[in-house]
Design a protein around this motif. Sequence first.
Motif, PDB file in Angstrom:
ATOM      1  N   PRO A  20      -6.387   0.488   5.319  1.00  0.00           N
ATOM      2  CA  PRO A  20      -7.265   0.724   4.283  1.00  0.00           C
ATOM      3  C   PRO A  20      -7.775   2.281   3.880  1.00  0.00           C
ATOM      4  N   GLU A  21      -7.182   2.857   4.758  1.00  0.00           N
ATOM      5  CA  GLU A  21      -7.597   4.396   4.512  1.00  0.00           C
ATOM      6  C   GLU A  21      -6.361   5.281   3.676  1.00  0.00           C
ATOM      7  N   SER A  54      -2.616   1.424  -2.853  1.00  0.00           N
ATOM      8  CA  SER A  54      -3.229   0.304  -2.466  1.00  0.00           C
ATOM      9  C   SER A  54      -2.610  -0.993  -2.775  1.00  0.00           C
ATOM     10  N   ASN A  55      -1.737  -0.875  -3.776  1.00  0.00           N
ATOM     11  CA  ASN A  55      -0.828  -2.133  -4.071  1.00  0.00           C
ATOM     12  C   ASN A  55      -0.007  -2.226  -2.863  1.00  0.00           C
ATOM     13  N   GLN A  61       2.184  -5.074   2.106  1.00  0.00           N
ATOM     14  CA  GLN A  61       1.799  -5.218   3.497  1.00  0.00           C
ATOM     15  C   GLN A  61       2.724  -4.353   4.197  1.00  0.00           C
ATOM     16  N   SER A  62       2.980  -3.063   3.779  1.00  0.00           N
ATOM     17  CA  SER A  62       3.588  -2.063   4.126  1.00  0.00           C
ATOM     18  C   SER A  62       2.954  -1.252   5.388  1.00  0.00           C
ATOM     19  N   GLU A  63       3.637  -1.063   6.438  1.00  0.00           N
ATOM     20  CA  GLU A  63       3.335  -0.373   7.421  1.00  0.00           C
ATOM     21  C   GLU A  63       3.268   1.227   7.182  1.00  0.00           C
ATOM     22  N   THR A  64       4.167   1.753   6.186  1.00  0.00           N
ATOM     23  CA  THR A  64       4.124   2.996   5.956  1.00  0.00           C
ATOM     24  C   THR A  64       4.396   3.226   4.238  1.00  0.00           C
ATOM     25  N   VAL A  65       3.880   3.958   3.694  1.00  0.00           N
ATOM     26  CA  VAL A  65       3.911   4.302   2.300  1.00  0.00           C
ATOM     27  C   VAL A  65       4.400   5.791   2.119  1.00  0.00           C
ATOM     28  N   VAL A  66       5.534   6.017   1.156  1.00  0.00           N
ATOM     29  CA  VAL A  66       5.813   7.349   0.854  1.00  0.00           C
ATOM     30  C   VAL A  66       5.395   7.751  -0.306  1.00  0.00           C
ATOM     31  N   LEU A  67       4.481   8.962  -0.421  1.00  0.00           N
ATOM     32  CA  LEU A  67       4.120   9.460  -1.692  1.00  0.00           C
ATOM     33  C   LEU A  67       4.766  10.756  -1.863  1.00  0.00           C
TER      34      LEU A  67
END
Length: 132
Positions: A20-21, A54-55, A61-67
Amino acid sequence: MSSSTSSVDDGISLRLRGGPEAAARARRALSTLRADIDPPLMETLRLLVTELVSNSVRHAQSETVVLRVLVARTAVLTEVTDEGPGFDPTDAGAPGTEDSGWGLFLVERLADRWGVNQAGEVTKVWFELRRG
């Protein structure tokens, strides 16, 4: 990267833990970008990054997201990558309900260009905002 963003002046690359963060952490990271980005453009960038991260957390349901954000003289290119199963980008034209489905709708409406790249278990949504 398009020819309009070929000369990168600034940028960030950040790996976020899902949860959520994640979107709030991504927004905070944007504050480290150069100060000469017009305030309306920065607000659009914050909104679209929030929606895409957020998507990734909610739907993929990703454990990691790369921006990754690249700031050039003429444009800002942003990529959000996750290990989600992907989706059909043609469904982005209309939001699902009042409470969800607005992320890609906003990207479609506010970004100058955007797209989706899928390779195996990795999905990358990118968008470009023109400067000036």
